[in-house]
Design a protein around this motif. Structure first.
Motif, PDB file in Angstrom:
ATOM      1  N   SER A  93       0.848  -1.191   0.000  1.00 51.54           N
ATOM      2  CA  SER A  93       0.000   0.000   0.000  1.00 51.54           C
ATOM      3  C   SER A  93       0.886   1.244   0.000  1.00 51.54           C
ATOM      4  O   SER A  93       2.003   1.217   0.524  1.00 51.54           O
ATOM      5  N   PRO A  94       0.398   2.368  -0.558  1.00 48.66           N
ATOM      6  CA  PRO A  94       1.207   3.581  -0.588  1.00 48.66           C
ATOM      7  C   PRO A  94       1.558   4.048   0.815  1.00 48.66           C
ATOM      8  O   PRO A  94       0.779   3.923   1.743  1.00 48.66           O
ATOM      9  N   ARG A  95       2.751   4.602   0.976  1.00 50.76           N
ATOM     10  CA  ARG A  95       3.119   5.198   2.249  1.00 50.76           C
ATOM     11  C   ARG A  95       3.516   6.641   1.997  1.00 50.76           C
ATOM     12  O   ARG A  95       4.167   6.960   0.999  1.00 50.76           O
ATOM     13  N   GLU A  96       3.124   7.520   2.899  1.00 53.79           N
ATOM     14  CA  GLU A  96       3.441   8.928   2.735  1.00 53.79           C
ATOM     15  C   GLU A  96       4.909   9.171   3.049  1.00 53.79           C
ATOM     16  O   GLU A  96       5.559   8.407   3.777  1.00 53.79           O
ATOM     17  N   VAL A  97       5.437  10.269   2.495  1.00 56.40           N
ATOM     18  CA  VAL A  97       6.839  10.589   2.716  1.00 56.40           C
ATOM     19  C   VAL A  97       7.081  10.950   4.165  1.00 56.40           C
ATOM     20  O   VAL A  97       8.128  10.688   4.717  1.00 56.40           O
ATOM     21  N   ASN A  98       6.118  11.578   4.812  1.00 50.28           N
ATOM     22  CA  ASN A  98       6.213  11.791   6.249  1.00 50.28           C
ATOM     23  C   ASN A  98       4.857  11.508   6.863  1.00 50.28           C
ATOM     24  O   ASN A  98       3.933  11.063   6.190  1.00 50.28           O
ATOM     25  N   GLY A  99       4.748  11.736   8.169  1.00 50.86           N
ATOM     26  CA  GLY A  99       3.516  11.360   8.848  1.00 50.86           C
ATOM     27  C   GLY A  99       2.354  12.301   8.618  1.00 50.86           C
ATOM     28  O   GLY A  99       1.224  11.991   8.985  1.00 50.86           O
ATOM     29  N   ASP A 100       2.603  13.480   8.047  1.00 50.96           N
ATOM     30  CA  ASP A 100       1.527  14.440   7.825  1.00 50.96           C
ATOM     31  C   ASP A 100       0.738  14.080   6.577  1.00 50.96           C
ATOM     32  O   ASP A 100       1.239  13.458   5.648  1.00 50.96           O
ATOM     33  N   HIS A 101      -0.507  14.545   6.557  1.00 54.96           N
ATOM     34  CA  HIS A 101      -1.349  14.303   5.375  1.00 54.96           C
ATOM     35  C   HIS A 101      -0.953  15.269   4.270  1.00 54.96           C
ATOM     36  O   HIS A 101      -0.889  16.476   4.451  1.00 54.96           O
ATOM     37  N   HIS A 102      -0.650  14.738   3.107  1.00 61.73           N
ATOM     38  CA  HIS A 102      -0.340  15.551   1.948  1.00 61.73           C
ATOM     39  C   HIS A 102      -0.558  14.701   0.705  1.00 61.73           C
ATOM     40  O   HIS A 102      -0.727  13.480   0.800  1.00 61.73           O
ATOM     41  N   PRO A 103      -0.551  15.312  -0.489  1.00 63.32           N
ATOM     42  CA  PRO A 103      -0.931  14.569  -1.698  1.00 63.32           C
ATOM     43  C   PRO A 103       0.158  13.719  -2.325  1.00 63.32           C
ATOM     44  O   PRO A 103      -0.055  13.157  -3.389  1.00 63.32           O
ATOM     45  N   LEU A 104       1.326  13.603  -1.698  1.00 65.11           N
ATOM     46  CA  LEU A 104       2.429  12.835  -2.278  1.00 65.11           C
ATOM     47  C   LEU A 104       2.655  11.560  -1.476  1.00 65.11           C
ATOM     48  O   LEU A 104       2.882  11.612  -0.266  1.00 65.11           O
ATOM     49  N   ALA A 105       2.576  10.406  -2.138  1.00 68.32           N
ATOM     50  CA  ALA A 105       2.788   9.122  -1.474  1.00 68.32           C
ATOM     51  C   ALA A 105       3.819   8.309  -2.236  1.00 68.32           C
ATOM     52  O   ALA A 105       3.777   8.231  -3.468  1.00 68.32           O
ATOM     53  N   VAL A 106       4.753   7.699  -1.504  1.00 69.39           N
ATOM     54  CA  VAL A 106       5.797   6.868  -2.095  1.00 69.39           C
ATOM     55  C   VAL A 106       5.375   5.407  -2.023  1.00 69.39           C
ATOM     56  O   VAL A 106       4.921   4.931  -0.991  1.00 69.39           O
ATOM     57  N   GLU A 107       5.554   4.723  -3.173  1.00 69.66           N
ATOM     58  CA  GLU A 107       5.229   3.301  -3.239  1.00 69.66           C
ATOM     59  C   GLU A 107       6.477   2.527  -3.622  1.00 69.66           C
ATOM     60  O   GLU A 107       7.528   3.118  -3.906  1.00 69.66           O
ATOM     61  N   ALA A 108       6.399   1.221  -3.639  1.00 73.78           N
ATOM     62  CA  ALA A 108       7.568   0.387  -3.915  1.00 73.78           C
ATOM     63  C   ALA A 108       8.140   0.649  -5.302  1.00 73.78           C
ATOM     64  O   ALA A 108       9.351   0.603  -5.501  1.00 73.78           O
ATOM     65  N   ASP A 109       7.288   0.944  -6.273  1.00 74.92           N
ATOM     66  CA  ASP A 109       7.759   1.098  -7.647  1.00 74.92           C
ATOM     67  C   ASP A 109       7.506   2.486  -8.216  1.00 74.92           C
ATOM     68  O   ASP A 109       7.547   2.689  -9.428  1.00 74.92           O
ATOM     69  N   GLY A 110       7.215   3.467  -7.370  1.00 77.06           N
ATOM     70  CA  GLY A 110       6.991   4.810  -7.885  1.00 77.06           C
ATOM     71  C   GLY A 110       6.353   5.712  -6.847  1.00 77.06           C
ATOM     72  O   GLY A 110       6.390   5.439  -5.640  1.00 77.06           O
ATOM     73  N   VAL A 111       5.769   6.789  -7.317  1.00 79.21           N
ATOM     74  CA  VAL A 111       5.075   7.737  -6.450  1.00 79.21           C
ATOM     75  C   VAL A 111       3.702   8.032  -7.036  1.00 79.21           C
ATOM     76  O   VAL A 111       3.477   7.908  -8.238  1.00 79.21           O
ATOM     77  N   THR A 112       2.803   8.430  -6.163  1.00 78.48           N
ATOM     78  CA  THR A 112       1.466   8.857  -6.573  1.00 78.48           C
ATOM     79  C   THR A 112       1.232  10.257  -6.027  1.00 78.48           C
ATOM     80  O   THR A 112       1.474  10.515  -4.847  1.00 78.48           O
ATOM     81  N   VAL A 113       0.801  11.155  -6.901  1.00 74.95           N
ATOM     82  CA  VAL A 113       0.481  12.522  -6.514  1.00 74.95           C
ATOM     83  C   VAL A 113      -1.005  12.737  -6.720  1.00 74.95           C
ATOM     84  O   VAL A 113      -1.522  12.529  -7.827  1.00 74.95           O
ATOM     85  N   GLN A 114      -1.690  13.116  -5.676  1.00 76.01           N
ATOM     86  CA  GLN A 114      -3.119  13.399  -5.766  1.00 76.01           C
ATOM     87  C   GLN A 114      -3.330  14.830  -6.243  1.00 76.01           C
ATOM     88  O   GLN A 114      -2.777  15.769  -5.679  1.00 76.01           O
ATOM     89  N   THR A 115      -4.108  14.998  -7.313  1.00 74.61           N
ATOM     90  CA  THR A 115      -4.404  16.325  -7.847  1.00 74.61           C
ATOM     91  C   THR A 115      -5.911  16.512  -7.949  1.00 74.61           C
ATOM     92  O   THR A 115      -6.686  15.569  -7.749  1.00 74.61           O
ATOM     93  N   ASP A 116      -6.331  17.722  -8.295  1.00 79.59           N
ATOM     94  CA  ASP A 116      -7.755  17.992  -8.480  1.00 79.59           C
ATOM     95  C   ASP A 116      -8.333  17.185  -9.637  1.00 79.59           C
ATOM     96  O   ASP A 116      -9.538  16.953  -9.696  1.00 79.59           O
ATOM     97  N   GLU A 117      -7.471  16.782 -10.560  1.00 81.52           N
ATOM     98  CA  GLU A 117      -7.913  15.995 -11.712  1.00 81.52           C
ATOM     99  C   GLU A 117      -7.766  14.493 -11.486  1.00 81.52           C
ATOM    100  O   GLU A 117      -7.997  13.705 -12.400  1.00 81.52           O
TER     101      GLU A 117
END
Length: 203
Positions: free
Chosen positions: A1-25
């Motif tokens: 499952s995605p894990r955030e770069v730090n403990g705070d809530h933000h739209p950037l999550a690091v995964e084993a094979d990449g990153v996911t950025v949450q946007t308005d789109e």
């Protein structure tokens, strides 16, 4: 499952094979997230690369002016040392000048007081240059202030995150320096990761 770069809530999550950025789109997937979001980078903070600045806290102020009709235009960048600041006058178009100042925090505070930027600029011009060149000049936009300018992150890379441009660090403003360092660091980042531009999420 995605894990955030730090403990705070933000739209950037690091995964084993990449990153996911949450946007308005919706979410964007990439191999690497490139933090190219400027002096006060959110990506830098999300990646825990933020570090409290030390030393002098300098601020930048700027406004574009249109010189009065008949006034000889500037032909080069003029840099003047004035009371408490460095004043930069840069021609940006026919009869138009970008007026910028680099100053200490104490001077920057005075820009908010009585007289503000207009009063300070008039005093600086009167003490350093021919006043008649700026008589009748009209502002073309609002005054913009940014700072503190000195930004020294703890590092420029983290797990699947890389910083470029001003997000990767900034000492003090020099005309043209920002564009030059941004292009250089972006080229180096692309070479290190050996990724096509389309494979990066530019934030």
């Amino acid at each position: 499952s995605p894990r955030e770069v730090n403990g705070d809530h933000h739209p950037l999550a690091v995964e084993a094979d990449g990153v996911t950025v949450q946007t308005d789109e919706g979410p964007i997937r990439a191999k690497v997230a490139v933090g190219a979001d400027g002096l006060h980078s959110q990506v830098r903070r999300w990646a825990r690369l933020e570090r409290e600045g030390r030393g002098r806290k300098r601020y930048g102020v700027r406004q574009h002016l249109r010189l009065a009709p008949g006034v000889a235009p500037l032909e080069w960048v003029d840099v003047e040392l004035v009371a408490g600041a460095e004043l930069y006058l840069t021609p940006v178009g026919p009869g138009e000048v970008n007026v910028a100042a680099l100053c200490e925090r104490e001077v920057a505070r005075d820009l908010k007081g009585e007289g503000g930027w207009g009063g300070m600029l008039a005093k600086w011009i009167a003490s350093s240059m021919r006043v008649d060149r700026f008589e009748g000049a009209e502002p073309l936009d609002d005054v913009r202030v940014t700072g503190p300018l000195r930004q020294v992150p703890s590092a420029v890379i983290a797990d699947r995150v890389v910083l470029v441009g001003d997000a990767a660090g900034f000492l003090d403003g020099i005309t043209g320096e920002g564009m030059s360092s941004s292009f250089t660091s972006a080229r180096l980042a692309a070479e290190v990761h050996a990724l096509p531009v389309a494979g990066m999420a530019a934030l």
